[in-house]
Structure formats: structure tokens, C-alpha cells
Design an enzyme around this catalytic site. Structure first.
Site, PDB file in Angstrom:
ATOM      1  NE  ARG A 121       4.699  21.306  48.259  1.00 40.97           N
ATOM      2  CZ  ARG A 121       5.021  21.599  48.623  1.00 40.97           C
ATOM      3  NH1 ARG A 121       5.091  21.430  49.921  1.00 40.97           N
ATOM      4  NH2 ARG A 121       5.732  23.001  49.234  1.00 40.97           N
ATOM      5  CB  ALA A 136      27.486  13.066  20.584  1.00 40.00           C
ATOM      6  CD  GLU A 160      29.439   3.085  25.132  1.00 42.36           C
ATOM      7  OE1 GLU A 160      29.337   2.891  23.432  1.00 42.36           O
ATOM      8  OE2 GLU A 160      29.327   2.784  25.784  1.00 42.36           O
ATOM      9  CG  HIS A 174      10.430  16.495  42.743  1.00 45.71           C
ATOM     10  ND1 HIS A 174       9.950  15.449  41.834  1.00 45.71           N
ATOM     11  CD2 HIS A 174      10.745  15.004  43.957  1.00 45.71           C
ATOM     12  CE1 HIS A 174       9.651  13.907  42.381  1.00 45.71           C
ATOM     13  NE2 HIS A 174      10.573  13.978  43.258  1.00 45.71           N
ATOM     14  N   GLY A 175       8.938  20.893  42.616  1.00 44.23           N
ATOM     15  CA  GLY A 175       9.029  22.113  42.639  1.00 44.23           C
ATOM     16  C   GLY A 175      10.740  22.638  43.170  1.00 44.23           C
ATOM     17  N   GLY A 176      10.712  23.113  45.011  1.00 45.63           N
ATOM     18  CA  GLY A 176      11.929  23.864  45.384  1.00 45.63           C
ATOM     19  C   GLY A 176      12.807  22.166  45.497  1.00 45.63           C
TER      20      GLY A 176
HETATM   21  C1  FAD Z   1      30.914   9.783  31.916  1.00 45.50           C
HETATM   22  C2  FAD Z   1      31.731   9.397  31.047  1.00 45.50           C
HETATM   23  C3  FAD Z   1      32.084   8.138  30.389  1.00 45.50           C
HETATM   24  C4  FAD Z   1      32.739   7.711  29.283  1.00 45.50           C
HETATM   25  N1  FAD Z   1      33.456   6.536  29.066  1.00 45.50           N
HETATM   26  C5  FAD Z   1      33.623   6.419  28.066  1.00 45.50           C
HETATM   27  C6  FAD Z   1      34.633   4.121  27.721  1.00 45.50           C
HETATM   28  O1  FAD Z   1      34.127   3.899  28.603  1.00 45.50           O
HETATM   29  N2  FAD Z   1      34.638   4.386  27.321  1.00 45.50           N
HETATM   30  C7  FAD Z   1      35.189   5.097  25.867  1.00 45.50           C
HETATM   31  O2  FAD Z   1      35.677   5.040  25.053  1.00 45.50           O
HETATM   32  N3  FAD Z   1      34.604   6.944  26.055  1.00 45.50           N
HETATM   33  C8  FAD Z   1      34.339   7.184  27.150  1.00 45.50           C
HETATM   34  N4  FAD Z   1      33.558   7.761  26.829  1.00 45.50           N
HETATM   35  C9  FAD Z   1      33.927   8.918  26.335  1.00 45.50           C
HETATM   36  C10 FAD Z   1      32.434   9.479  25.017  1.00 45.50           C
HETATM   37  O3  FAD Z   1      32.046   8.070  24.250  1.00 45.50           O
HETATM   38  C11 FAD Z   1      32.971  11.164  24.574  1.00 45.50           C
HETATM   39  O4  FAD Z   1      32.951  12.154  24.818  1.00 45.50           O
HETATM   40  C12 FAD Z   1      32.113  11.071  23.201  1.00 45.50           C
HETATM   41  O5  FAD Z   1      31.116   9.289  22.233  1.00 45.50           O
HETATM   42  C13 FAD Z   1      31.847  11.908  23.079  1.00 45.50           C
HETATM   43  O6  FAD Z   1      33.275  12.251  21.869  1.00 45.50           O
HETATM   44  P1  FAD Z   1      33.622  13.817  22.626  1.00 45.50           P
HETATM   45  O7  FAD Z   1      33.804  13.660  23.598  1.00 45.50           O
HETATM   46  O8  FAD Z   1      35.170  13.062  21.455  1.00 45.50           O
HETATM   47  O9  FAD Z   1      33.183  13.983  21.349  1.00 45.50           O
HETATM   48  P2  FAD Z   1      33.664  15.079  20.324  1.00 45.50           P
HETATM   49  O10 FAD Z   1      33.226  13.896  19.353  1.00 45.50           O
HETATM   50  O11 FAD Z   1      33.966  16.237  20.470  1.00 45.50           O
HETATM   51  O12 FAD Z   1      32.457  15.875  19.896  1.00 45.50           O
HETATM   52  C14 FAD Z   1      31.708  17.516  20.564  1.00 45.50           C
HETATM   53  C15 FAD Z   1      30.513  17.744  19.660  1.00 45.50           C
HETATM   54  O13 FAD Z   1      30.507  17.647  18.673  1.00 45.50           O
HETATM   55  C16 FAD Z   1      29.862  17.138  17.629  1.00 45.50           C
HETATM   56  N5  FAD Z   1      30.949  16.669  16.455  1.00 45.50           N
HETATM   57  C17 FAD Z   1      31.944  15.878  16.424  1.00 45.50           C
HETATM   58  N6  FAD Z   1      32.113  15.040  15.235  1.00 45.50           N
HETATM   59  C18 FAD Z   1      30.856  15.548  14.611  1.00 45.50           C
HETATM   60  C19 FAD Z   1      30.339  15.636  13.083  1.00 45.50           C
HETATM   61  N7  FAD Z   1      30.719  14.924  12.534  1.00 45.50           N
HETATM   62  N8  FAD Z   1      29.173  16.304  11.904  1.00 45.50           N
HETATM   63  C20 FAD Z   1      28.386  16.459  13.706  1.00 45.50           C
HETATM   64  N9  FAD Z   1      28.532  17.000  14.707  1.00 45.50           N
HETATM   65  C21 FAD Z   1      29.894  16.183  15.068  1.00 45.50           C
HETATM   66  C22 FAD Z   1      29.181  16.244  18.376  1.00 45.50           C
HETATM   67  O14 FAD Z   1      27.822  15.770  18.010  1.00 45.50           O
HETATM   68  C23 FAD Z   1      28.746  16.970  19.734  1.00 45.50           C
HETATM   69  O15 FAD Z   1      27.979  17.516  19.957  1.00 45.50           O
HETATM   70  C24 FAD Z   1      32.847   8.300  28.200  1.00 45.50           C
HETATM   71  C25 FAD Z   1      32.256  10.043  28.260  1.00 45.50           C
HETATM   72  C26 FAD Z   1      31.603  10.252  29.300  1.00 45.50           C
HETATM   73  C27 FAD Z   1      31.106  11.552  29.622  1.00 45.50           C
END
Ligand code: FAD
Length: 188
Positions: free
Chosen positions: A65, A172, A170, A145-147
């Protein structure tokens, strides 16, 4: 991501299917959690793939670019950004490889091998770092990459989307920091 609700009414599961056998009764959560270290390690590897792809595409783009008579890769700010991207990826890569080696050594056991707990901690750290790096690198690459960075036709826009999920599944990000890594360190 599309999501669907599954519900099971009056669904009978024979006792033979109890996870972990008799010893698994009441321990389902812990058995489930024990599988997470491997999942975190593979997420670290996956994040590295996204980050590396974003860097490679960005390097190609900024080399081709041209703006104001120069390839944008000739501008210092571009080089500075690309350099920072590369260093963060290298750091995440080394931590992820170290976690993989620790997990393998812990499984083999023997003198000097790390404990499973130490290996799991490294896997959590690699997932945390590599996911953050992937998000940051993809976003920086998008800006360079800009726009075109926002256009669905360009790979970088896909990497930005793909990276966003890495700090969520796996374990959060805040849960890894607080409950897994922070708690493990302070527990001793
Ligand atoms: C594309 C995708 C694929 C996935 N694939 C799989 C899979 O194959 N198998 C499987 O088992 N799961 C799967 N998941 C689920 C995923 O592992 C969960 O969504 C993830 O672990 C977060 O759990 P939750 O959605 O219940 O969020 P929550 O536990 O509700 O968390 C929401 C928010 O609250 C915060 N929080 C929660 N508890 C606490 C605490 N004690 N202290 C401070 N903060 C907290 C979290 O950090 C987060 O920011 C998948 C999710 C996605 C989006």
C-alpha cells in the site's frame, strides 16, 4: 455464532455412565475442570495462529500500500507498530511452548518434572497472554489496513473477529486472572 437450546426431560442416564465411575460421584465439576488445562493450551496455540496470521497479512499489506509517495511500511510509525506486534507474539509463543513442554513433562513424571498444578498454571498463563496478544495484534493490524481493515473481503477483518472470542472461552479472562492464576499463586 448461532446458539440453540437443548433440553432434556425425563432423560434417564444409567449409573454405568457416571463420569469417573463410582469415585466420580459429586466430583463432576472437578473432573470437568481437569480437562481445561489442555483446552487452555490449545487456545494459546490457536491465539498464536491468529496473531501470526494477522502480522503476516499486515506486513504484506503495508509493503504494497502506497500513500504520499511511499509504501506505508516505510513510515517509522508503521515499523514501530509491526515491531511491537512481533515481540508480543514471540513472547506468547515462548510461553505457550513452555506450557506445552511442562504439560508433557508433568504427564511423563520422573525426577525434576513439574507438578500437574505447575503445568496447568503455565497453560492458563499462555492462554491468557496469547489471547490478549491476538486481540491486540489483530486490532493494530486492522488499523494499519486503513479502510480495507473493516472490509469483509480482507483477511484482517476476519482475524479481528476470530480473536475476540479467545479471551472468553476456555476460561474468561478475568476468571483466569482472578480464580486460576491469582488464586494459585496466593494459595502457595
Ligand atoms: C464460540 C464459543 C465456543 C465455545 N465452545 C465451548 C465448548 O466447546 N465447550 C464448552 O464447554 N464450552 C464452550 N463455550 C463456553 C465458554 O467456555 C464459556 O462461555 C466461557 O467459559 C464463559 O462462561 P460463561 O459464558 O458462563 O460466562 P460467565 O461465567 O457468565 O461470565 C460472564 C462474565 O462474568 C465474569 N465472571 C464470572 N464469574 C466471575 C467471578 N467469580 N469473579 C469475577 N468475574 C466473574 C467473567 O469473567 C465474564 O466476564 C464456548 C463459548 C463460545 C463463545
Amino acid at each position: 455464532m448461532h446458539s440453540y437450546i437443548l433440553s432434556f426431560d425425563d432423560f434417564f442416564v444409567p449409573a454405568d455412565n457416571l463420569v469417573g465411575g463410582e469415585a466420580g460421584a459429586g466430583r463432576g465439576f472437578y473432573l470437568q475442570m481437569s480437562g481445561f488445562a489442555a483446552g487452555r493450551l490449545q487456545t494459546g496455540g490457536r491465539a498464536l495462529g491468529v496473531a501470526q496470521a494477522a502480522l503476516s497479512r499486515t506486513c504484506e499489506y503495508v509493503s504494497s500500500r502506497r500513500q504520499f509517495g511511499h509504501a506505508i511500511g516505510e513510515y517509522e510509525l508503521t515499523r514501530y507498530t509491526v515491531g511491537r506486534m512481533a515481540v508480543r507474539i514471540a513472547a506468547a509463543r515462548h510461553l505457550t511452548y513452555a506450557a506445552a513442554e511442562a504439560m508433557e513433562a508433568a504427564e511423563r513424571g520422573g525426577a525434576g518434572a513439574p507438578s500437574a498444578r505447575e503445568a496447568d498454571l503455565l497453560a492458563a498463563m499462555s492462554k491468557l497472554l496469547a489471547s490478549d496478544v491476538a486481540v491486540w495484534v489483530a486490532q493494530e493490524g486492522q488499523v494499519l489496513h486503513g479502510g480495507w481493515g473493516y472490509a469483509e473481503e480482507t483477511a484482517i477483518s476476519r482475524y479481528v473477529v476470530d480473536a475476540q472470542v479467545l479471551p472468553i472461552f476456555e476460561g474468561a479472562k478475568p476468571v483466569l486472572e482472578l480464580r486460576v492464576i491469582g488464586a494459585a499463586l496466593l494459595r502457595g
